[in-house]
Scaffold this active site. Structure first.
Site, mmCIF file in Angstrom:
data_model
loop_
_atom_site.group_PDB
_atom_site.id
_atom_site.type_symbol
_atom_site.label_atom_id
_atom_site.label_comp_id
_atom_site.label_asym_id
_atom_site.label_seq_id
_atom_site.Cartn_x
_atom_site.Cartn_y
_atom_site.Cartn_z
ATOM 1 C CG ASP A 113 -7.612 4.640 4.943
ATOM 2 O OD1 ASP A 113 -8.862 4.525 4.897
ATOM 3 O OD2 ASP A 113 -7.024 5.729 5.019
ATOM 4 C CD GLU A 159 -2.380 1.179 2.883
ATOM 5 O OE1 GLU A 159 -2.283 0.151 3.595
ATOM 6 O OE2 GLU A 159 -3.052 2.170 3.204
ATOM 7 C CG ASP A 169 -0.222 1.599 6.406
ATOM 8 O OD1 ASP A 169 0.888 1.054 6.315
ATOM 9 O OD2 ASP A 169 -0.459 2.751 5.998
ATOM 10 C CG ASP A 199 -4.478 2.448 8.617
ATOM 11 O OD1 ASP A 199 -4.733 1.655 7.675
ATOM 12 O OD2 ASP A 199 -3.860 3.513 8.459
#
Ligand code: 0RA
Length: 659
Positions: A528, A451, A524, A526
């Protein structure tokens, strides 16, 4: 969905039907020592999958009894002590003396390898398939096992420990009814885990109820809190679910399509029998683009299809072309509808029951019986023909949709050729932002889908360039659940991935062209990152499912925290590990939380997430095809309401929500 958290898949081979059944006398009298010595040979693995295999083995026997027409109710209880109980109201395992062994038939079935099949009541034995190693295997791999039989107006019981009888077959006196109860506790010295998964159990019981119309499966989960000595605290609580479907596969398809918009209201249902082969098919078109076809042979999910699936696909394509021409619905196109055209948006389930099934392929997930092909074709041609003839509005909308698909596919082909021509002009056909590895042995090669550009940069610097390739992905990739194939081909991020991976997608997919045996999603930790991961998994699941099924898709596990004191640094992948690190380093250690992969130094990324010697990878596999299909649809499909409901229901499970 992601399961077994190990890079090394349990690689034991399931014992195929052909080697077990039809066994000679010598094999029939084999004891259980080999099962305890090499459990993987009999149940595939000693991980979570193998553990659940024990349950399938026992319940399959009851299902066989139901298919023979003698059993209607099966009650499965996961008890608070971790043991399982399976009760059926079939005829009961015979208890009289067995001529070959000089023991009761019950004891023979429970203590002699492969004995079960020999006493089968005929019909379509589930146990002729992938499972079907016999209940003696369950006994061998259980710390303890008890079997109770109601038969001939009496109750009988016998107990075992790790496969050996610990009591005689006891006559417990007069009792009404008939049936078999099997209780067992998996042996913790054999299995890596002895915790049953409620989701896995529920998924399979629901599937069994769909596949065996009319049978009722009751599932109970008992909970009991205990103190440190195991003494009960408070009342025992039981959660229950009942699975019973009068509509069989018709209900199965309605369930799969529950949250989708459909092209027509009724689920088509077809069934028939010929030469002892029972065929059942149900189908319904959605307005979407993806195809969901599940196939089963003797209740076993044939993930690699086989003759039953080929028969169904062939006849569907042929009939829609035939009726399309006849009804003048294909007048605008010279071309015939392809298989992919007529299956766009289709949800269907094909189930056959075959007296002597042959399962083929490495994972025994493919039905090989050649006679089944023609039988499925004949039965479906007959029923579908009537339907197409008598329901012109259905015929019109289905063929109209297939014609739209044909046009889109045509556009996709042009887009694809355009890209090919474009890239042929450039020096290399691989995408420019791919940092490829130098070693080109696909077995060893790994592709990291990363990403963002900054994390991509760290990964490029930190990797071992001999076997690790990096493809940075920018921003959000296309939601392939809601896009047609021409849009998918036109998307740049997806195009780069397709070219790098090498296999092509959908109808041009060819696993032999795979350039990396590990495709690793690295996002990541998180929200997103989770979203991007889900988008990628959706893409693979819908357009390159074989990559998932064959275990090529992985998820990298970057650490969440770094705890350090002096020279000592510990990386922690969850809160539990962080607690342990604090305990080890003392209370004044420094803890920092990684906000994203891009924040990590290349060496750090290598050490924590990419170095095969120290990293953890989650291998993605499809435990339950039906549930995976529903889940991707709920998460990524058109309808908002089911998604909202799902998120509310699962909100409590979400940890590390970083908003
Ligand atoms: C062999 C013969 C007969 C029944 C069974 C096996 C049987 C096995 C299991 C395992 C779980 N539940 C079961 N129910 C039945 C029938 C013999 C007869 O009565 O003719």
């Amino acid at each position: 969905m992601p399961t077994e958290a190990t890079e090394h898949t349990p690689s034991g081979t399931a014992v195929g039907a052909g080697t077990v059944y039809g066994a000679d006398q010598i094999q029939v009298l084999e004891g259980l020592e080999p099962v305890r010595k090499r459990p993987g040979m009999y149940i595939g693995s000693t991980g979570e999958r193998g553990l659940h295999h024990l349950v399938w083995e026992v319940v399959d026997n009851s299902i066989d009894e139901a298919l023979a027409g003698f059993c209607r109710n099966i009650t499965i209880t996961l008890r608070a002590d971790g043991s399982m109980e399976v009760v059926d109201d079939g005829r009961g395992i015979p208890v009289e003396l067995h001529p070959k062994t000089g023991k009761s038939t019950l004891e023979t079935v429970l203590t002699v390898l492969h004995a079960g099949g020999k006493f089968g009541a005929g019909g379509y034995k589930v146990s002729g398939g992938l499972h079907g190693v016999g209940v003696s295997v369950v006994n061998a791999l259980s710390e303890w096992c008890e079997v109770e039989v109601l038969r001939d107006g009496r109750r009988w019981a016998q107990g075992y420990s790790r496969g050996m009888p610990v009591t005689e077959l006891r006559d417990l006196g007069p009792a009404e009814g008939t049936g078999t109860t099997t209780r067992f506790k998996p042996d913790g010295t054999i299995f890596e885990t002895t915790l049953f998964s409620r989701d896995i159990l529920v998924g399979r019981f629901r599937e069994m109820a769909f596949l065996n119309r009319g049978v009722t499966l009751n599932f109970h989960v008992e909970h009991q809190e205990t103190d440190s000595d195991g003494a009960p605290l408070g009342p025992k609580v039981t959660e229950s679910e009942v699975f019973h479907y009068e509509g069989g596969l018709r209900d199965f398809v309605a369930y799969l399509n529950e949250n989708k918009d459909c092209l027509h209201n009724d689920v088509l249902h077809m069934e028939g029998e010929r030469d002892g082969v029972v065929v059942e098919v149900a189908m319904q078109y959605t307005t979407g683009y993806s195809e969901t076809i599940l196939s089963f042979a003797n209740n076993i999910n044939t993930i690699d299809g086989g003759t039953h699936l080929t028969g169904f696909r062939n006849v569907l394509t042929r009939m829609l072309n035939e009726y399309g021409r006849k009804a003048n619905l294909l007048k605008d196109t010279q071309q015939n509808l392809s298989g992919d055209d007529v299956r766009e948006g289709l949800t269907s389930v094909v189930s056959v029951k075959v007296p002597e099934p042959q399962f083929e392929g490495q994972t025994k997930g493919k039905l090989g019986n050649t006679e089944v092909l023609g039988i499925v074709q004949a039965i479906v041609a007959d029923k579908l023909g009537h339907y197409l003839e008598s329901q012109p509005s259905f015929t019109k909308s289905v063929i109209g949709k297939a014609v739209d698909a044909l046009r889109a596919r045509e556009a996709a082909r042009k887009a694809r050729e355009l890209t090919r021509r474009k890239s042929a002009l450039e020096s290399s056909t691989l995408p420019g932002k791919l940092a490829d590895c130098s070693d080109n042995d696909p077995q060893r090669a790994e592709l990291y889908l990363v990403e963002g550009d900054s994390a991509g940069g760290s990964a490029k610097q930190g990797r071992d360039r001999r076997f690790q390739a990096i493809l940075p992905l920018r921003g959000k990739i296309l939601n392939t659940e809601r896009a047609r194939i021409d849009k998918i081909y036109a998307n740049e991020e997806i195009q780069a991935m397709i070219v790098a991976i090498g296999t092509g997608i959908a109808d041009t997919f060819d696993v032999a062209k795979l350039r990396y045996h590990k495709v690793i999603i690295m996002t990541d930790a998180d929200v997103d990152g989770a979203h991007i991961r889900t988008l990628l998994l959706t893409f693979f699941f819908r357009y390159a499912k074989e990559l998932v099924e064959h275990g090529h898709i992985y998820i990298a596990q970057p650490p969440l925290y770094k705890a350090e004191k002096g020279k000592k640094i510990l990386y922690c992948y969850n809160d539990r590990e962080l607690e342990a690190a604090r305990a080890e380093l003392g209370d004044n250690c420094t803890v920092s939380r990684f906000k994203g992969l891009g924040e990590m130094m290349p060496e750090q990324l290598w050490e924590t997430t990419m170095n095969p010697a120290t990293r953890t990878l989650l291998q993605v596999d499809i435990e339950d095809a039906a549930e995976s299909d529903r889940l991707f649809n709920v998460l990524m499909g058109d309808r908002v309401e089911p998604r909202r409901a799902f998120i509310q229901q699962h909100a409590l499970e979400v940890r590390n929500l970083d908003v």
